[in-house]
Design a protein around this motif. Structure first.
Motif, PDB file in Angstrom:
ATOM      1  N   HIS A 232       0.856  -1.182   0.000  1.00 28.05           N
ATOM      2  CA  HIS A 232       0.000   0.000   0.000  1.00 28.05           C
ATOM      3  C   HIS A 232       0.894   1.234   0.000  1.00 28.05           C
ATOM      4  CE1 HIS A 232      -3.341  -2.633   1.280  1.00 28.05           C
ATOM      5  NE2 HIS A 232      -2.458  -3.163   2.114  1.00 28.05           N
ATOM      6  N   CYS A 233       0.347   2.351  -0.419  1.00 28.53           N
ATOM      7  CA  CYS A 233       1.064   3.617  -0.270  1.00 28.53           C
ATOM      8  C   CYS A 233       0.849   4.109   1.155  1.00 28.53           C
ATOM      9  CB  CYS A 233       0.564   4.639  -1.286  1.00 28.53           C
ATOM     10  SG  CYS A 233      -1.150   5.143  -1.018  1.00 28.53           S
ATOM     11  N   LEU A 234       1.358   5.273   1.484  1.00 30.22           N
ATOM     12  CA  LEU A 234       1.229   5.793   2.843  1.00 30.22           C
ATOM     13  C   LEU A 234      -0.235   5.994   3.218  1.00 30.22           C
ATOM     14  CD1 LEU A 234       2.408   6.896   5.441  1.00 30.22           C
ATOM     15  CD2 LEU A 234       2.777   9.096   4.287  1.00 30.22           C
ATOM     16  N   ALA A 235      -0.999   6.624   2.340  1.00 32.13           N
ATOM     17  CA  ALA A 235      -2.424   6.829   2.621  1.00 32.13           C
ATOM     18  C   ALA A 235      -3.135   5.491   2.762  1.00 32.13           C
ATOM     19  CB  ALA A 235      -3.068   7.664   1.520  1.00 32.13           C
ATOM     20  N   GLY A 236      -2.756   4.536   1.916  1.00 32.34           N
ATOM     21  CA  GLY A 236      -3.367   3.225   1.968  1.00 32.34           C
ATOM     22  C   GLY A 236      -3.147   2.538   3.303  1.00 32.34           C
ATOM     23  N   TRP A 237      -1.923   2.614   3.811  1.00 31.99           N
ATOM     24  CA  TRP A 237      -1.639   2.003   5.106  1.00 31.99           C
ATOM     25  C   TRP A 237      -2.387   2.715   6.230  1.00 31.99           C
ATOM     26  CZ3 TRP A 237      -0.293  -2.561   6.303  1.00 31.99           C
ATOM     27  CH2 TRP A 237       0.545  -3.314   5.474  1.00 31.99           C
ATOM     28  N   LEU A 238      -2.503   4.028   6.151  1.00 36.02           N
ATOM     29  CA  LEU A 238      -3.261   4.751   7.168  1.00 36.02           C
ATOM     30  C   LEU A 238      -4.724   4.304   7.163  1.00 36.02           C
ATOM     31  CD1 LEU A 238      -1.714   8.300   6.697  1.00 36.02           C
ATOM     32  CD2 LEU A 238      -1.684   6.968   8.825  1.00 36.02           C
ATOM     33  N   GLN A 239      -5.253   4.035   5.966  1.00 34.52           N
ATOM     34  CA  GLN A 239      -6.627   3.553   5.874  1.00 34.52           C
ATOM     35  C   GLN A 239      -6.741   2.136   6.421  1.00 34.52           C
ATOM     36  OE1 GLN A 239      -8.361   3.020   1.901  1.00 34.52           O
ATOM     37  NE2 GLN A 239     -10.309   3.765   2.713  1.00 34.52           N
ATOM     38  N   VAL A 240      -5.830   1.268   6.005  1.00 31.10           N
ATOM     39  CA  VAL A 240      -5.849  -0.124   6.463  1.00 31.10           C
ATOM     40  C   VAL A 240      -5.786  -0.207   7.993  1.00 31.10           C
ATOM     41  CG1 VAL A 240      -4.475  -2.244   6.538  1.00 31.10           C
ATOM     42  CG2 VAL A 240      -4.869  -1.106   4.360  1.00 31.10           C
ATOM     43  N   CYS A 241      -4.984   0.645   8.597  1.00 30.36           N
ATOM     44  CA  CYS A 241      -4.759   0.579  10.033  1.00 30.36           C
ATOM     45  C   CYS A 241      -5.676   1.495  10.847  1.00 30.36           C
ATOM     46  CB  CYS A 241      -3.295   0.904  10.345  1.00 30.36           C
ATOM     47  SG  CYS A 241      -2.149  -0.353   9.701  1.00 30.36           S
ATOM     48  N   SER A 242      -6.606   2.145  10.184  1.00 30.61           N
ATOM     49  CA  SER A 242      -7.533   3.008  10.905  1.00 30.61           C
ATOM     50  C   SER A 242      -8.477   2.180  11.773  1.00 30.61           C
ATOM     51  CB  SER A 242      -8.345   3.850   9.921  1.00 30.61           C
ATOM     52  OG  SER A 242      -9.349   4.581  10.614  1.00 30.61           O
ATOM     53  N   THR A 243      -8.763   2.680  12.952  1.00 28.15           N
ATOM     54  CA  THR A 243      -9.726   2.021  13.832  1.00 28.15           C
ATOM     55  C   THR A 243     -11.120   2.619  13.685  1.00 28.15           C
ATOM     56  OG1 THR A 243      -9.137   3.523  15.646  1.00 28.15           O
ATOM     57  CG2 THR A 243      -7.950   1.422  15.527  1.00 28.15           C
ATOM     58  N   GLU A 244     -11.258   3.571  12.755  1.00 25.21           N
ATOM     59  CA  GLU A 244     -12.556   4.190  12.485  1.00 25.21           C
ATOM     60  C   GLU A 244     -13.216   3.444  11.327  1.00 25.21           C
ATOM     61  OE1 GLU A 244     -14.026   6.445  14.144  1.00 25.21           O
ATOM     62  OE2 GLU A 244     -12.434   7.330  15.371  1.00 25.21           O
ATOM     63  N   PRO A 245     -14.280   2.701  11.562  1.00 29.59           N
ATOM     64  CA  PRO A 245     -14.926   1.930  10.492  1.00 29.59           C
ATOM     65  C   PRO A 245     -15.306   2.775   9.278  1.00 29.59           C
ATOM     66  CG  PRO A 245     -15.798   1.282  12.631  1.00 29.59           C
ATOM     67  CD  PRO A 245     -14.944   2.482  12.867  1.00 29.59           C
ATOM     68  N   ALA A 246     -15.741   4.017   9.496  1.00 23.65           N
ATOM     69  CA  ALA A 246     -16.170   4.863   8.379  1.00 23.65           C
ATOM     70  C   ALA A 246     -15.032   5.166   7.422  1.00 23.65           C
ATOM     71  CB  ALA A 246     -16.766   6.169   8.909  1.00 23.65           C
ATOM     72  N   LEU A 247     -13.801   5.226   7.932  1.00 18.67           N
ATOM     73  CA  LEU A 247     -12.666   5.551   7.076  1.00 18.67           C
ATOM     74  C   LEU A 247     -12.255   4.383   6.184  1.00 18.67           C
ATOM     75  CD1 LEU A 247     -10.295   7.752   9.274  1.00 18.67           C
ATOM     76  CD2 LEU A 247     -12.263   8.403   7.872  1.00 18.67           C
ATOM     77  N   ARG A 248     -12.733   3.212   6.477  1.00 19.37           N
ATOM     78  CA  ARG A 248     -12.418   2.046   5.655  1.00 19.37           C
ATOM     79  C   ARG A 248     -13.374   1.920   4.471  1.00 19.37           C
ATOM     80  NH1 ARG A 248      -8.965  -1.760   8.088  1.00 19.37           N
ATOM     81  NH2 ARG A 248      -9.942  -3.478   6.940  1.00 19.37           N
ATOM     82  N   THR A 249     -14.361   2.800   4.377  1.00 23.50           N
ATOM     83  CA  THR A 249     -15.361   2.701   3.313  1.00 23.50           C
ATOM     84  C   THR A 249     -15.217   3.780   2.250  1.00 23.50           C
ATOM     85  OG1 THR A 249     -16.997   4.089   4.463  1.00 23.50           O
ATOM     86  CG2 THR A 249     -16.989   1.734   4.984  1.00 23.50           C
ATOM     87  N   VAL A 250     -14.305   4.739   2.457  1.00 22.63           N
ATOM     88  CA  VAL A 250     -14.141   5.839   1.516  1.00 22.63           C
ATOM     89  C   VAL A 250     -12.835   5.671   0.752  1.00 22.63           C
ATOM     90  CG1 VAL A 250     -15.528   7.411   2.909  1.00 22.63           C
ATOM     91  CG2 VAL A 250     -13.062   7.308   3.279  1.00 22.63           C
ATOM     92  N   GLU A 251     -12.567   6.578  -0.178  1.00 22.10           N
ATOM     93  CA  GLU A 251     -11.334   6.485  -0.957  1.00 22.10           C
ATOM     94  C   GLU A 251     -10.108   6.687  -0.070  1.00 22.10           C
ATOM     95  OE1 GLU A 251     -10.657   7.910  -4.708  1.00 22.10           O
ATOM     96  OE2 GLU A 251     -12.727   7.860  -5.407  1.00 22.10           O
ATOM     97  N   ALA A 252      -9.019   6.044  -0.457  1.00 22.49           N
ATOM     98  CA  ALA A 252      -7.802   6.053   0.362  1.00 22.49           C
ATOM     99  C   ALA A 252      -7.275   7.459   0.612  1.00 22.49           C
ATOM    100  CB  ALA A 252      -6.725   5.192  -0.293  1.00 22.49           C
TER     101      ALA A 252
END
Length: 251
Positions: free
Chosen positions: A178-198
């Motif tokens: 993943h890129c940096l933004a991608g990893w931040l999304q993957v590791c987010s604990t906020e469910p809503a952030l896993r449903t939007v664009e990276a």
């Protein structure tokens, strides 16, 4: 004003009062609308590629299906605007207010969302991390990437979509990149952030990192290795406090 289907390519309409105007399907490619009042305007399916809408008032405007690729919306007020299905690829939304905007199905790939206010955007509670939360998230991602630098690939957001079914820890050992933004999304604990664009998820999970999303591999690695984001966060907070003090003094 009713200007549906109008050909306004390259028009200079800076500061114009177009509040409530009907501009659906209008061709506004390359138009200059800096500071224009477009509050409540109907710009659905309008062609706004490369248009300059810096500091424009687009509160409550309907931009559903509009093509805003490469558009400059820096500092624009898009509060409660409808951007459903809009193309915002490569658009500059730095410092824009998107609070309460409907971003469902919008394309935000490579959009510059630095310092944008995205609270409540997409009709969902999309929380913006505090500086402390951002540093915590970046430290987590930093540890994963520095453990194996092959996990970082700044040339794409995600390596497939299977990550959605895995936790951050599981993703770290499965061999995907993943890129940096991608990893931040993957590791987010906020469910809503896993449903939007990276790009959107990353900018909300760690606003201080948004400027790095389009940098090269080595620059991103160096930024993580040195934990430059800690010093940059402190400096950003200092500037914000100074601005608040100046505004309070002016009042």
């Amino acid at each position: 004003a009713v200007l549906s289907d109008a050909d306004l390519r390259g028009a200079v309409l800076s500061g114009a009062n177009l509040s409530g105007a009907v501009l659906s399907d209008a061709d506004l490619r390359g138009a200059v609308l800096s500071g224009a009042n477009l509050r409540g305007a109907d710009l659905s399916d309008a062609g706004l590629r490369g248009a300059v809408l810096r500091d424009a008032d687009l509160r409550g405007a309907d931009l559903s299906g509009a093509n805003l690729r490469d558009a400059v919306l820096r500092g624009a007020n898009l509060r409660d605007a409808v951007l459903r299905g809009a193309n915002l690829r490569d658009a500059v939304l730095r410092g824009a207010v998107l609070r309460g905007a409907n971003l469902r199905d919008a394309v935000l790939r490579d959009a510059d969302l630095r310092d944008a206010d995205l609270r409540g955007a997409d009709g969902k509670p999309l929380p913006r991390a505090t500086p402390e939360q951002a540093i915590e998230s970046l430290d987590k991602v930093r540890a994963i990437i520095l453990d194996d630098q092959e996990r970082l690939n700044m040339d794409h957001w995600h390596d497939g979509d299977d990550w959605r079914d895995r936790t951050c820890a599981e993703e770290a050992v499965c061999g995907t990149t993943h890129c940096l933004a991608g990893w931040l999304q993957v590791c987010s604990t906020e469910p809503a952030l896993r449903t939007v664009e990276a790009s959107l998820a990353g900018a909300l999970a760690a606003p201080i990192a948004a400027k790095m999303f389009y940098r090269g591999q080595q620059e991103a690695l160096t930024w993580l290795e040195t934990r430059a984001y800690v010093k940059e966060s402190a400096e950003a907070e200092r500037r914000a406090a100074a601005r608040a003090a100046a505004q309070g003094g002016a009042a």
